[in-house]
Design a protein around this motif. Structure first.
Motif, PDB file in Angstrom:
ATOM      1  N   ALA A 309       0.616  -1.135  -0.326  1.00 29.77           N
ATOM      2  CA  ALA A 309      -0.004  -0.146   0.139  1.00 29.77           C
ATOM      3  C   ALA A 309       1.196   1.624  -0.030  1.00 29.77           C
ATOM      4  O   ALA A 309       0.278   2.226  -0.423  1.00 29.77           O
ATOM      5  N   GLY A 310       1.501   0.837   0.790  1.00 29.51           N
ATOM      6  CA  GLY A 310       3.067   2.187   0.638  1.00 29.51           C
ATOM      7  C   GLY A 310       2.585   3.555   1.879  1.00 29.51           C
ATOM      8  O   GLY A 310       1.683   3.455   1.798  1.00 29.51           O
ATOM      9  N   ILE A 311       3.811   3.707   3.288  1.00 33.91           N
ATOM     10  CA  ILE A 311       3.098   3.899   3.998  1.00 33.91           C
ATOM     11  C   ILE A 311       3.235   5.669   3.858  1.00 33.91           C
ATOM     12  O   ILE A 311       1.943   6.586   4.416  1.00 33.91           O
ATOM     13  N   GLY A 312       4.167   6.088   2.484  1.00 33.80           N
ATOM     14  CA  GLY A 312       3.092   7.734   1.976  1.00 33.80           C
ATOM     15  C   GLY A 312       1.769   7.625   1.420  1.00 33.80           C
ATOM     16  O   GLY A 312       0.663   8.735   2.811  1.00 33.80           O
ATOM     17  N   ALA A 313       0.952   6.704   1.138  1.00 28.31           N
ATOM     18  CA  ALA A 313      -0.890   6.749   0.731  1.00 28.31           C
ATOM     19  C   ALA A 313      -1.214   6.571   1.978  1.00 28.31           C
ATOM     20  O   ALA A 313      -2.572   6.747   2.165  1.00 28.31           O
ATOM     21  N   ILE A 314      -0.704   5.333   2.819  1.00 32.97           N
ATOM     22  CA  ILE A 314      -0.786   5.013   4.122  1.00 32.97           C
ATOM     23  C   ILE A 314      -1.599   6.997   5.254  1.00 32.97           C
ATOM     24  O   ILE A 314      -2.897   6.747   5.667  1.00 32.97           O
ATOM     25  N   ARG A 315      -0.451   6.873   4.850  1.00 30.49           N
ATOM     26  CA  ARG A 315      -0.697   8.775   5.843  1.00 30.49           C
ATOM     27  C   ARG A 315      -1.539   9.677   5.215  1.00 30.49           C
ATOM     28  O   ARG A 315      -2.206  10.351   5.627  1.00 30.49           O
ATOM     29  N   GLU A 316      -1.764   9.798   3.497  1.00 29.31           N
ATOM     30  CA  GLU A 316      -2.010  10.695   3.353  1.00 29.31           C
ATOM     31  C   GLU A 316      -4.239   9.900   3.143  1.00 29.31           C
ATOM     32  O   GLU A 316      -4.562  11.217   3.634  1.00 29.31           O
ATOM     33  N   LYS A 317      -4.197   9.251   3.683  1.00 25.16           N
ATOM     34  CA  LYS A 317      -5.934   8.656   3.918  1.00 25.16           C
ATOM     35  C   LYS A 317      -5.941   9.199   5.560  1.00 25.16           C
ATOM     36  O   LYS A 317      -7.063   8.730   5.556  1.00 25.16           O
ATOM     37  N   LEU A 319      -4.543  10.976   7.917  1.00 28.48           N
ATOM     38  CA  LEU A 319      -5.365  12.297   7.216  1.00 28.48           C
ATOM     39  C   LEU A 319      -6.212  12.733   7.010  1.00 28.48           C
ATOM     40  O   LEU A 319      -7.140  13.153   7.359  1.00 28.48           O
ATOM     41  N   ALA A 320      -7.074  12.466   5.707  1.00 32.29           N
ATOM     42  CA  ALA A 320      -7.906  12.656   5.082  1.00 32.29           C
ATOM     43  C   ALA A 320      -9.087  12.496   5.921  1.00 32.29           C
ATOM     44  O   ALA A 320      -9.924  13.104   6.207  1.00 32.29           O
ATOM     45  N   MET A 321      -8.968  11.324   6.706  1.00 34.43           N
ATOM     46  CA  MET A 321      -9.806  10.224   7.486  1.00 34.43           C
ATOM     47  C   MET A 321     -10.518  11.357   8.542  1.00 34.43           C
ATOM     48  O   MET A 321     -11.375  11.439   9.019  1.00 34.43           O
ATOM     49  N   THR A 322      -8.931  11.527   9.630  1.00 34.94           N
ATOM     50  CA  THR A 322      -9.600  12.257  10.649  1.00 34.94           C
ATOM     51  C   THR A 322      -9.608  14.433  10.701  1.00 34.94           C
ATOM     52  O   THR A 322     -10.742  14.463  11.580  1.00 34.94           O
ATOM     53  N   GLY A 323      -9.213  14.305   9.196  1.00 38.40           N
ATOM     54  CA  GLY A 323      -9.756  15.691   8.834  1.00 38.40           C
ATOM     55  C   GLY A 323     -10.877  15.825   8.427  1.00 38.40           C
ATOM     56  O   GLY A 323     -11.961  16.365   9.009  1.00 38.40           O
ATOM     57  N   TYR A 324     -11.800  14.649   8.359  1.00 38.18           N
ATOM     58  CA  TYR A 324     -12.976  14.626   7.766  1.00 38.18           C
ATOM     59  C   TYR A 324     -14.192  13.666   8.952  1.00 38.18           C
ATOM     60  O   TYR A 324     -14.947  14.843   9.433  1.00 38.18           O
ATOM     61  N   ALA A 400      -9.426   5.549  16.941  1.00 34.66           N
ATOM     62  CA  ALA A 400      -9.027   5.495  15.622  1.00 34.66           C
ATOM     63  C   ALA A 400      -9.647   4.777  14.188  1.00 34.66           C
ATOM     64  O   ALA A 400     -10.338   3.841  14.205  1.00 34.66           O
ATOM     65  N   PHE A 401      -9.386   5.580  12.982  1.00 34.96           N
ATOM     66  CA  PHE A 401      -9.834   5.387  12.041  1.00 34.96           C
ATOM     67  C   PHE A 401      -8.696   4.289  10.863  1.00 34.96           C
ATOM     68  O   PHE A 401      -7.203   5.263  11.209  1.00 34.96           O
ATOM     69  N   SER A 402      -7.977   2.327  11.051  1.00 37.05           N
ATOM     70  CA  SER A 402      -7.176   2.192   9.934  1.00 37.05           C
ATOM     71  C   SER A 402      -7.707   2.767   8.195  1.00 37.05           C
ATOM     72  O   SER A 402      -8.600   2.206   7.687  1.00 37.05           O
ATOM     73  N   PRO A 403      -6.217   3.311   7.564  1.00 35.52           N
ATOM     74  CA  PRO A 403      -6.872   3.396   6.501  1.00 35.52           C
ATOM     75  C   PRO A 403      -6.320   1.955   5.465  1.00 35.52           C
ATOM     76  O   PRO A 403      -7.552   1.898   4.060  1.00 35.52           O
TER      77      PRO A 403
END
Length: 424
Positions: A309-317, A319-324, A400-403
């Motif tokens: 999946a890639g740690i960069g993509a995981i971080r991006e999602k 942040l999007a989930m917690t921001g949402y 906590a939401f897991s990406p």
């Protein structure tokens, strides 16, 4: 609130989600699961690697130490190497070993070297309880009193003041040990800055990454972090009883291991059973004893998925989930009584959101039960909300939401469930 709370809005976010396909790889309960920062669920890949290693034990017996698909003798090193890109480590800087707490004892025993006026061990005021137990024990083992040698800095509030942490890096400080993400608030510390400030003052510095490994990228080697520890059963989904990880920066490879053990010996001569310990080069020398092969096995499959999946993509999602989720909470009427404790800035936010509410314990019970509404629960929440008593910093609900296994619809549904519980 109507637009962002709509299923259509969440559906649009899910359609753009590059990681959505991973959800089907997990065994998930019928209800929404918010404990990615507590215990990740089993994945089909973890089940497969666990069954493979169990079959090796079944069919090969002791020969599995050298004849397994990944020989068990090298299993901790090989699986630890799968975490290098996730945390920014170089070859030989990682090893799977023990538990987080035993590893804290191990690294502190070696890196905490009080001498002269440098006797203080600097930690944060929100230090996790079991981390503190180990810290205080290591201080006592050095013949000092934790009441005098342990410094808890960062201010009096739940959100740590990094300026205060740095201000306490004095000529009396022998070691600094901080979390990457504060377990209670979800605050992400600026590890690069803290490591740099400690290094400039000649202070060894280490971090506990238990609430960030697998959901936040790190550059431990580049930042000059001396050591780090973390568990693998939270965002990395390694399973219950999964051994933890130690990071030792290569600049510290010559530091004597404080808690030597059987599998920390130089691999090429381990079975000579020589009388004096000689550590393997790198973090591998920090192993205490025989590795828990069956407990490591699920982590192999889990890390395969994280790296894919890639740690960069995981971080991006993430942040999007917690921001949402924060947007959804902000859109709720003020009389719902929710306030957000977690920092809103992306650079200061880990993988979970902490909210404050006077009925925090009831809300936690509600979420843990699959958001099952009962008259008793609703009455308890209403009584606390109507009492007018403001939530304290201890009235926390951590979500906590897991990406990898949470969707934006899950985030939306969580907010809707909370609103249903808290509305008048």
């Amino acid at each position: 609130m109507a637009e962002i709370m709509s299923r259509e809005y969440a559906s649009c976010l899910d359609e753009k989600d590059k990681l959505s396909r991973y959800k089907e790889e997990f065994y998930l309960p019928d209800h929404l699961y918010y404990e990615a920062n507590g215990l990740g669920p089993m994945s089909r890949r973890s089940e497969k690697t666990l069954k493979r290693v169990a079959d090796e034990w079944k069919n090969q017996l002791v020969a599995g130490w050298f004849c397994g698909e990944i020989p068990w003798f090298y299993y901790p090193e090989r699986i630890a190497a799968m975490e290098e890109g996730i945390v920014g480590a170089q070859e030989r800087e990682l090893i799977i070993n023990g538990t987080t707490t035993t590893n804290i004892h191990s690294v502190l025993a070696a890196f905490y070297r009080p001498e002269g006026k440098r006797t203080k061990l600097l930690c944060d005021s929100q230090i996790f309880s079991s981390d503190r137990y180990a810290v205080e024990a290591q201080i006592r083992l050095k013949g000092l009193d934790p009441e005098e040698a342990l410094v808890l800095a960062g201010g009096d509030g739940p959100i740590l003041d990094e300026e205060d942490l740095i201000a306490h890096m004095t000529e009396e400080t022998a070691l600094a040990f901080f979390p990457s993400v504060v377990h209670s608030t979800g605050q992400l510390l600026d590890m690069e800055r803290l490591a740099g400030e400690a290094g400039r003052r000649g202070i060894p510095v280490g971090f506990d990454l238990s609430h960030s490994a697998g959901v936040v990228p790190h550059k431990l080697h580049e930042w000059g972090v001396d050591f780090a520890v973390w568990c693998n059963y939270k965002y990395l989904n390694g399973g219950l009883g999964c051994p933890a990880t130690i990071f030792i920066h290569e600049k510290n490879f010559d530091l004597p291991v404080a808690m030597p053990g059987w599998h920390g010996y130089v691999k090429s001569r381990q079975f000579q059973k020589l009388p004096y310990f000689e550590a393997e080069t790198g973090a591998g020398g920090w192993q205490h004893g025989s590795p828990l092969i069956l407990n490591i096995a699920p982590l192999e499959g889990a890390l395969d998925m994280v790296n894919e999946a890639g740690i960069g993509a995981i971080r991006e999602k993430s942040l999007a989930m917690t921001g949402y989720f924060m947007e959804l909470l902000d859109a709720m009427p003020s009389d719902c009584g929710i306030s957000i404790l977690t920092p809103r800035e992306e650079a200061r936010r880990g993988g979970h959101v902490t909210i404050l509410h006077a009925a925090a314990s009831d809300i936690t019970e509600f979420l843990d039960s699959g958001s099952r509404m009962t008259d008793k629960l609703r009455a308890a929440v209403k009584e606390k909300r109507d009492s007018g008593t403001a939530a304290s910093s201890d009235d926390q609900v951590r979500i906590a939401f897991s990406p990898l296994f949470s969707s934006f619809e899950d985030v939306r549904q969580t907010a809707e469930n909370l609103y249903g519980l808290l509305k008048n």
